[in-house]
Structure formats: C-alpha cells, structure tokens
Design a protein around this motif. Structure first.
Motif, PDB file in Angstrom:
ATOM      1  N   GLU A 437       0.815  -1.210   0.000  1.00  0.00           N
ATOM      2  CA  GLU A 437       0.000   0.000   0.000  1.00  0.00           C
ATOM      3  C   GLU A 437       0.853   1.266   0.000  1.00  0.00           C
ATOM      4  O   GLU A 437       0.432   2.298  -0.523  1.00  0.00           O
ATOM      5  CB  GLU A 437      -0.918  -0.005   1.225  1.00  0.00           C
ATOM      6  N   GLU A 438       2.049   1.182   0.579  1.00  0.00           N
ATOM      7  CA  GLU A 438       2.863   2.384   0.730  1.00  0.00           C
ATOM      8  C   GLU A 438       3.808   2.644  -0.432  1.00  0.00           C
ATOM      9  O   GLU A 438       4.119   3.804  -0.723  1.00  0.00           O
ATOM     10  CB  GLU A 438       3.676   2.279   2.029  1.00  0.00           C
ATOM     11  N   MET A 439       4.280   1.591  -1.094  1.00  0.00           N
ATOM     12  CA  MET A 439       5.271   1.764  -2.150  1.00  0.00           C
ATOM     13  C   MET A 439       4.590   1.891  -3.512  1.00  0.00           C
ATOM     14  O   MET A 439       3.529   1.309  -3.744  1.00  0.00           O
ATOM     15  CB  MET A 439       6.253   0.593  -2.175  1.00  0.00           C
ATOM     16  N   PRO A 440       5.203   2.626  -4.434  1.00  0.00           N
ATOM     17  CA  PRO A 440       4.620   2.724  -5.780  1.00  0.00           C
ATOM     18  C   PRO A 440       4.660   1.372  -6.488  1.00  0.00           C
ATOM     19  O   PRO A 440       5.548   0.551  -6.240  1.00  0.00           O
ATOM     20  CB  PRO A 440       5.528   3.748  -6.476  1.00  0.00           C
ATOM     21  N   LEU A 441       3.714   1.130  -7.355  1.00  0.00           N
ATOM     22  CA  LEU A 441       3.651  -0.134  -8.076  1.00  0.00           C
ATOM     23  C   LEU A 441       4.864  -0.333  -8.982  1.00  0.00           C
ATOM     24  O   LEU A 441       5.178  -1.452  -9.377  1.00  0.00           O
ATOM     25  CB  LEU A 441       2.363  -0.200  -8.912  1.00  0.00           C
ATOM     26  N   THR A 442       5.544   0.754  -9.312  1.00  0.00           N
ATOM     27  CA  THR A 442       6.711   0.665 -10.195  1.00  0.00           C
ATOM     28  C   THR A 442       7.981   0.248  -9.456  1.00  0.00           C
ATOM     29  O   THR A 442       9.039   0.090 -10.079  1.00  0.00           O
ATOM     30  CB  THR A 442       6.962   2.023 -10.870  1.00  0.00           C
ATOM     31  N   ALA A 443       7.902   0.092  -8.148  1.00  0.00           N
ATOM     32  CA  ALA A 443       9.091  -0.287  -7.382  1.00  0.00           C
ATOM     33  C   ALA A 443       9.614  -1.644  -7.845  1.00  0.00           C
ATOM     34  O   ALA A 443       8.841  -2.566  -8.117  1.00  0.00           O
ATOM     35  CB  ALA A 443       8.752  -0.339  -5.894  1.00  0.00           C
ATOM     36  N   THR A 444      10.942  -1.764  -7.944  1.00  0.00           N
ATOM     37  CA  THR A 444      11.542  -3.038  -8.342  1.00  0.00           C
ATOM     38  C   THR A 444      11.463  -4.027  -7.186  1.00  0.00           C
ATOM     39  O   THR A 444      11.263  -3.651  -6.026  1.00  0.00           O
ATOM     40  CB  THR A 444      13.010  -2.858  -8.741  1.00  0.00           C
ATOM     41  N   TYR A 445      11.643  -5.288  -7.510  1.00  0.00           N
ATOM     42  CA  TYR A 445      11.618  -6.315  -6.483  1.00  0.00           C
ATOM     43  C   TYR A 445      12.744  -6.090  -5.483  1.00  0.00           C
ATOM     44  O   TYR A 445      12.561  -6.254  -4.275  1.00  0.00           O
ATOM     45  CB  TYR A 445      11.742  -7.698  -7.126  1.00  0.00           C
ATOM     46  N   ALA A 446      13.919  -5.700  -5.972  1.00  0.00           N
ATOM     47  CA  ALA A 446      15.043  -5.430  -5.079  1.00  0.00           C
ATOM     48  C   ALA A 446      14.708  -4.291  -4.129  1.00  0.00           C
ATOM     49  O   ALA A 446      15.031  -4.341  -2.931  1.00  0.00           O
ATOM     50  CB  ALA A 446      16.298  -5.104  -5.886  1.00  0.00           C
ATOM     51  N   ARG A 448      11.724  -3.432  -3.150  1.00  0.00           N
ATOM     52  CA  ARG A 448      10.716  -3.923  -2.207  1.00  0.00           C
ATOM     53  C   ARG A 448      11.350  -4.731  -1.084  1.00  0.00           C
ATOM     54  O   ARG A 448      11.001  -4.596   0.080  1.00  0.00           O
ATOM     55  CB  ARG A 448       9.671  -4.764  -2.936  1.00  0.00           C
ATOM     56  N   MET A 449      12.320  -5.596  -1.451  1.00  0.00           N
ATOM     57  CA  MET A 449      12.939  -6.428  -0.431  1.00  0.00           C
ATOM     58  C   MET A 449      13.841  -5.601   0.479  1.00  0.00           C
ATOM     59  O   MET A 449      13.947  -5.876   1.680  1.00  0.00           O
ATOM     60  CB  MET A 449      13.731  -7.557  -1.076  1.00  0.00           C
ATOM     61  N   ALA A 450      14.487  -4.581  -0.048  1.00  0.00           N
ATOM     62  CA  ALA A 450      15.278  -3.688   0.800  1.00  0.00           C
ATOM     63  C   ALA A 450      14.362  -2.962   1.783  1.00  0.00           C
ATOM     64  O   ALA A 450      14.688  -2.806   2.973  1.00  0.00           O
ATOM     65  CB  ALA A 450      16.051  -2.687  -0.052  1.00  0.00           C
ATOM     66  N   ALA A 451      13.208  -2.528   1.297  1.00  0.00           N
ATOM     67  CA  ALA A 451      12.247  -1.855   2.174  1.00  0.00           C
ATOM     68  C   ALA A 451      11.721  -2.810   3.240  1.00  0.00           C
ATOM     69  O   ALA A 451      11.519  -2.414   4.398  1.00  0.00           O
ATOM     70  CB  ALA A 451      11.094  -1.285   1.349  1.00  0.00           C
ATOM     71  N   MET A 452      11.515  -4.073   2.868  1.00  0.00           N
ATOM     72  CA  MET A 452      11.062  -5.077   3.836  1.00  0.00           C
ATOM     73  C   MET A 452      12.096  -5.257   4.937  1.00  0.00           C
ATOM     74  O   MET A 452      11.769  -5.330   6.134  1.00  0.00           O
ATOM     75  CB  MET A 452      10.833  -6.412   3.125  1.00  0.00           C
ATOM     76  N   ALA A 453      13.370  -5.336   4.544  1.00  0.00           N
ATOM     77  CA  ALA A 453      14.441  -5.519   5.527  1.00  0.00           C
ATOM     78  C   ALA A 453      14.573  -4.304   6.430  1.00  0.00           C
ATOM     79  O   ALA A 453      14.702  -4.429   7.661  1.00  0.00           O
ATOM     80  CB  ALA A 453      15.758  -5.797   4.808  1.00  0.00           C
ATOM     81  N   GLU A 454      14.545  -3.115   5.834  1.00  0.00           N
ATOM     82  CA  GLU A 454      14.691  -1.895   6.624  1.00  0.00           C
ATOM     83  C   GLU A 454      13.494  -1.691   7.551  1.00  0.00           C
ATOM     84  O   GLU A 454      13.635  -1.161   8.652  1.00  0.00           O
ATOM     85  CB  GLU A 454      14.877  -0.712   5.685  1.00  0.00           C
ATOM     86  N   ASP A 455      12.325  -2.149   7.114  1.00  0.00           N
ATOM     87  CA  ASP A 455      11.133  -2.066   7.950  1.00  0.00           C
ATOM     88  C   ASP A 455      11.314  -2.885   9.220  1.00  0.00           C
ATOM     89  O   ASP A 455      10.942  -2.442  10.315  1.00  0.00           O
ATOM     90  CB  ASP A 455       9.914  -2.581   7.168  1.00  0.00           C
ATOM     91  N   GLU A 456      11.910  -4.071   9.093  1.00  0.00           N
ATOM     92  CA  GLU A 456      12.148  -4.895  10.277  1.00  0.00           C
ATOM     93  C   GLU A 456      13.161  -4.237  11.208  1.00  0.00           C
ATOM     94  O   GLU A 456      13.001  -4.265  12.428  1.00  0.00           O
ATOM     95  CB  GLU A 456      12.636  -6.283   9.876  1.00  0.00           C
ATOM     96  N   CYS A 457      14.208  -3.661  10.638  1.00  0.00           N
ATOM     97  CA  CYS A 457      15.205  -2.992  11.479  1.00  0.00           C
ATOM     98  C   CYS A 457      14.596  -1.794  12.200  1.00  0.00           C
ATOM     99  O   CYS A 457      14.903  -1.536  13.372  1.00  0.00           O
ATOM    100  CB  CYS A 457      16.397  -2.567  10.630  1.00  0.00           C
TER     101      CYS A 457
END
Length: 494
Positions: A437-446, A448-457
């Motif tokens: 919901e927060e990231m643009p649909l054009t975001a690359t998979y890489a 998205r996964m960086a954002a997932m990792a940083e979200d956990e940190c």
C-alpha cells in the motif's frame, strides 16, 4: 555421549530409499539436503547416531582441529564461503564413510524461519542436539564432549536475533557482486560475502554462544546445520544472479569472487596433522575456490523444500534447488509435549490466515474458500481428511531485465501485489501487505525487499551483529559495516 535415545535408522535422499544393510548401495550423484525440521523423528535420530559414529572414530575431532588450524585462511577473507562449502562437503563425506549410511546428507537449519522465536527453534530438542544449555535438562549430564574432552557449552544470548527471511532476501537481491571494491574507506568493502559473513552468519553463532563463538565451533554439532544453511543462502544468491549458468572458467573478480586467489588451492591441514584428507579425489589436490563456485562441478548438492527459493518467486536451477510446495513451515517434533505445541502452532497459523480448524473440515468438503480473506490460499485435503498443504494461487510472475542484474516486478494493481505475499511468518506477511500500500507499483523487487528488511530494522531496532571480540576473531575489523542490522551495497552510498 549422545545417550540411549539415539537409535540407528537411515536418512535417505528423496530419490531412493537406501538400505543400510547393503554395503554397496548406490547413492544419487547429487546430495540432497533437507531442512532439519522436515526430517522424520527416525531420520533425525539416525543423523545423530552418524555423528556419534564419527566421534567414536576420532574423525569428528579432526574437523574441529581443522577449523581452528585454518582460522585466518577461512574467516574474514574471500575464501570464507568456498572454504566452508568444501569443509561441510568433506564432513558429509566422512559421515557417509563412518556413519553406517553411505547416502546420508547434511540437513540444514533454516534459522531465518525461527527469527523472533529463537528459543523455540526446531533444533533445540533435548533428545537430539540437546537443550539450550547443551546439557541434559533432567540430569545435567554432558550430552556431547568437545575435542578437548570438555562438555559442550551453550550460553544463549537473545541480543543476537536471527535474520528473518525478508532481511536475508533483501541482501540476496540487492548485492550484485561478491565484493564491491569500493575504495573510499577500508571499512566499506562490503560485498555479498562480507554482508553474509558478518550479518546472518554471525548471529546464530553469537546467539548459541559458548563453544559456538570460538574457533572450535564445530565441536557443537549445530555448526554443521548452520553452515549448510549459510551455503544454501550463498547458492541462492548465485542462482538468482545467474552464476549457475556459467562455465567454471567464466567466473571472475569482483562479480563472482574477490581477490587474486581464485585459482590457488585452498588451505587445509596436511594428513600429518589430521587423519582426514581434504584433497579432492577428482583433482588430486586441495580444491581452488573456482572448483567449488558452481555446484555442478566438484560440489553436487541440491537443497530441497527450500522456502527461500519459493518466496523469491523465480524458477530456480532444478539441479540446485527444489522450492517448498507450501508457505507453511511444518515443524516435526518427537515427543508428546512437542506434538501438543506443534498442534497449537498449526492452530495459530490457521486462525491467523482465516483457515479452517480440523473440526471445520467436514463442513467444508467441496466448498471453495477463494472468497475468504485468505484469497492467496486454497485449502487442500487428502483422502484421510487431514490437512497436508496449502495450494498457492499463482500471482503475476516477476520479470527480469536483460542484464540479469536489476529486477523489475510488474504489478498492475494493489490486489496483484497482495497476492504475491508468499511469506510464512506473520510479521513478514504483515510487512509485505503494508508496503504494497505504501510503495509505488513501479518499485523493483530489489527495492521492495530492501524496504522489507529496513522495515524490520526500524521495528526491532538494530539487533547486535557481534561483539568486538567476535569481529576480531573473525578477522573482519575492516568490514564493520557488515555487522549492521541491514545495509545496502556500497554503490548506493553517497
């Protein structure tokens, strides 16, 4: 001693059941490694019996001595990953020679699935690898003797949280080179090898503590399951980056390796020091890093039921990986209390995904659950009316750019993004849904996964990566950045 609970059975490959009574049994040329949690109780017991046989023969201690002897040659350097790949390969060979099963393979401890619940990790079973302290919980007796004749020690430290799957995948898809060769400062050489060694590899060592934080770490049998998982993560990265498609002569620095020693035989103690001969029978010498970079070369290993390959949503090299068939993590337990806990875990999983309980099964026969809130999953029931698996409804497939290095996932709408949620841990599933919901649909998979990792940190703070003593011991004082909670490769630094 491992105790009377260890009875002899057979770990088998998925290709064939091999009778241990047949001395000339033919094994698959490829060694299939499975997660510890998915081995049956008898398979787990057989593995422990094989370890005891190796210990009784005196060969187990050879591997402990080898790891201590080669400290500077195998840690904090380019050889860390290839050296340990060959080390556990040879340990596996020793198990086959001395463990009464010529086809036995190393299981792997997929600790990324235990992140946030470290104390309940599937490997901490008193009847197998021993309790959290490394001693028998009831009697306090030593369950395993070290090479020096002391009792195995563990001193669990929950400051060292395991890397979750999303953090590991954030590293896998963002680090494009084995080393970054970024020369602004000596503390910033943080390519994939350093990121893996200082990050997800370091934390289980430091969490278990005791013997595992010394160079005698192989004294703890958990070492081998841990390093099988480290090797699996490296192999996933190699496969994801298409290194698996290369001829052995095509590997080069700094993309696939680092330093100038790619063709120099790796260092192992001579047979005058240890009885086990680490030389390769195929080449008649100690292998070079190049010899083990491709698992279709000197190393022939396939990782089976791989959740990481599944969650990456790509087609893995079928000779290297078999993706898990479901996102649920089944935990195999072997006593009544553990079976009760396992039942509770399954119930929590089903409720959290709006899936039916066993009591609901008879009411749901023939009914479609696609209209439920868990629209990514479809309930599947076998002929015995027992829950066996969840069949994934396939979402859009990620698409890759021509250069094989940057990744673009075409997501047409929010619903498509939500359907790509193949994580098993609820915390990871929640994060993926939130970031859809927060990231643009054009975001690359890489991205998205960086954002997932940083979200956990951001959520959990920066869990300790290591103590200063550990960093010094691992010869990684010039790679301090590798011990951060999560960081992007140097090319993103300004």
């Amino acid at each position: 001693m491992l105790g009377a609970l260890y009875v002899r059975i057979s770990i088998v490959t998925l290709v064939a059941v091999v009778s241990t009574s047949v001395a000339n049994a033919q094994c698959s040329a490829t060694r299939e490694r499975r997660p510890w949690r998915l081995l049956s109780c008898t398979e787990q017991t057989t593995f422990m019996e094989a370890l005891q046989s190796l210990k009784d023969a005196g060969v187990y201690d050879d591997f402990v001595m080898t790891h201590q002897w080669m400290n500077s040659d195998a840690h904090g350097v380019a050889e860390f990953l290839p050296w340990h790949r060959w080390f556990i390969h040879e340990f596996e060979s020793a198990l086959r020679e001395y463990g009464n099963d010529p086809c036995i393979t190393l299981p792997y401890w997929d600790w990324e699935q235990d992140a946030g619940d470290e104390f309940n990790a599937a490997v901490f079973q008193p009847q197998f690898f021993g309790s959290l302290t490394g001693r028998d919980d009831q009697t306090g007796a030593c369950i395993w003797s070290t090479a020096r004749g002391n009792c195995l020690r563990r001193s669990l430290d929950d400051r060292f949280a395991f890397w979750s799957l999303r953090r590991v995948l954030g590293m896998v898809v963002n680090f494009e080179q084995y080393t970054d060769n970024w020369d602004s400062t000596s503390n910033r050489m943080n390519g994939f090898r350093a990121a893996l060694e200082g990050g997800p590899h370091a934390n289980p060592h430091n969490f278990v503590g005791g013997t595992m934080i010394s160079m005698a770490a192989p004294d703890d049998p958990l070492f081998y399951l841990h390093h099988a998982n480290v090797d699996r993560i490296w192999a996933i990265w190699q496969d994801w980056m298409d290194h698996d498609q290369l001829h052995r002569d095509a590997y080069e620095v700094p993309i696939h390796y680092e330093g100038r020693w790619i063709d120099e035989p790796m260092s192992f103690p001579p047979t005058e020091v240890v009885d086990w001969d680490f030389r390769s029978d195929e080449i008649g010498d100690y292998p070079t890093p190049r010899d083990v970079l491709n698992m279709n070369d000197r190393i022939r290993v396939r990782y089976v039921e791989d959740q990481m390959a599944r969650t990456l949503r790509y087609t893995p090299n079928s000779t290297w990986f078999e993706s898990a068939s479901t996102s649920e993590i089944w935990v195999n337990q072997c006593d009544e209390e553990d079976r009760r806990l396992t039942k509770e875990r399954k119930l929590r999983f089903r409720r959290s995904h709006s899936l039916p309980s066993d009591e609901d099964v008879s009411l749901l026969q023939g009914a479609s659950l696609r209209g439920r809130s868990d629209s990514v999953f479809q309930y599947v029931k076998d002929e015995n009316q027992q829950l066996q698996q969840y069949e994934k409804i396939e979402p859009p497939t990620p698409s890759f750019s021509d250069d094989g290095q940057s990744f673009t996932t075409f997501i047409s709408d929010l619903e498509s993004c939500l359907k790509m949620n193949t994580f098993s841990r609820q915390d990871d599933r929640d994060a993926w849904g939130r970031l859809c919901e927060e990231m643009p649909l054009t975001a690359t998979y890489a991205e998205r996964m960086a954002a997932m990792a940083e979200d956990e940190c951001d959520k959990n703070g920066n869990p300790f990566g290591a103590t200063p003593q550990w960093i010094e011991r691992m010869k990684m004082t010039n790679e301090i950045v590798a011990f951060e909670c999560f960081h992007l490769p140097d090319r993103f630094e300004t």
